[in-house]
Enzyme design. Structure first.
Site, PDB file in Angstrom:
ATOM      1  N   ASP A  63     -30.034 -72.634 -64.955  1.00 20.33           N
ATOM      2  CA  ASP A  63     -30.722 -73.781 -64.359  1.00 20.33           C
ATOM      3  C   ASP A  63     -30.333 -73.927 -62.891  1.00 20.33           C
ATOM      4  OD1 ASP A  63     -32.211 -76.312 -64.352  1.00 20.33           O
ATOM      5  OD2 ASP A  63     -30.242 -77.247 -64.265  1.00 20.33           O
ATOM      6  N   GLU A 135     -34.043 -70.146 -68.918  1.00 20.83           N
ATOM      7  CA  GLU A 135     -32.928 -70.419 -68.013  1.00 20.83           C
ATOM      8  C   GLU A 135     -31.705 -69.593 -68.386  1.00 20.83           C
ATOM      9  OE1 GLU A 135     -34.048 -75.009 -66.765  1.00 20.83           O
ATOM     10  OE2 GLU A 135     -32.552 -74.655 -68.323  1.00 20.83           O
TER      11      GLU A 135
END
Length: 250
Positions: A63, A135
């Site tokens: 992320d 992610e």
């Protein structure tokens, strides 16, 4: 008895063969030196022996890598944009729906390692799980080969330099279908609500319908144009696209 390579292992009866990770690597655009990182990035907590064996830590890392890489790309691609514009475009590109759409494009679902409950609950199509896995894969690429390799993957998948600042696809209908798929919804349908005007200059009013959402109503001189407009308006209303006209639209 002649010696040689052992025959390939066969899947147990009733189980489906495990997908080839090389195919996923090809889709992602990165060949892992340490494939255990990719395996962990695909392992949901329901299938892990412990929290450290799931993709959660890689998701956290990915992320942050995603945010940095997209911000880096936008900063370079849009030298005249102010901080507010850059922030808005960044938010549009790194949203959860975008990550789920990328994972769908990579065909991550069949490669996920899930517990039986998640498998039976449709976890391979679950938008939240797909976004997390996306992610996590980015975090795995970063650990495997560094920032430049991760940014190259992100630039291809997220189109960080696009002027649109959203997750636009080839056209509104394609984008709406991909967005619906990322959310685990059935494909959109298009229904003619009304037709007016003479045969040589018809006017079509078409609804783009998705389960659980109010339809988008598009108007155009042909069914195709009306369907595109209906899809575009639905995407705008749901915050997926900005409210700006499509290039070349009548």
């Amino acid at each position: 008895m002649a010696t040689g390579a052992a025959p390939p292992a066969r899947a147990r009866k009733g189980t489906r063969p495990r997908p080839d990770l090389a195919v996923l690597e090809e889709q992602v655009g990165h060949r892992f030196r340490d494939r255990s990182l990719l395996i962990r990035a695909l392992t949901h907590v329901s299938a892990a022996s412990g929290s450290g064996g799931s993709y959660q830590r890689l998701e956290f890392l990915g992320d942050r890598v995603l945010g940095l890489a997209v911000a880096d790309g936008l900063f370079a691609a849009l030298p005249d944009a102010d901080e507010g514009d850059l922030s808005r475009r960044l938010s549009g590109l790194v949203r959860r729906e975008s990550c789920a759409a990328v994972a769908t494009a990579w065909n991550v679902g069949p490669h996920l390692k899930l517990g039986l409950g998640e498998v039976h609950g449709g976890g391979r199509r679950n938008a939240a799980i797909l976004a997390d896995a996306c992610e996590a894969i980015l975090g795995a690429v970063f650990l495997d080969a560094g920032y430049d390799a991760a940014k190259a993957v992100i630039d291809r998948a997220f189109a960080a330099g696009e002027e649109t600042g959203g997750t636009r696809s080839r056209d509104p209908k394609s984008a709406l279908q991909e967005w619906a798929q990322a959310r685990g919804l059935a494909p959109p349908t298009y229904v003619v609500a009304e037709r007016s005007g003479p045969d040589h200059a018809p006017r079509f009013y078409i609804e783009a319908r998705l389960a659980g959402l109010a339809p988008g109503l598009g108007v155009g001189g042909s069914k195709r144009l009306a369907e595109q407009e209906a899809a575009r308006l639905l995407l705008v209303r749901e915050g997926v696209w900005e409210n700006e006209p499509e290039a070349g639209q009548d």
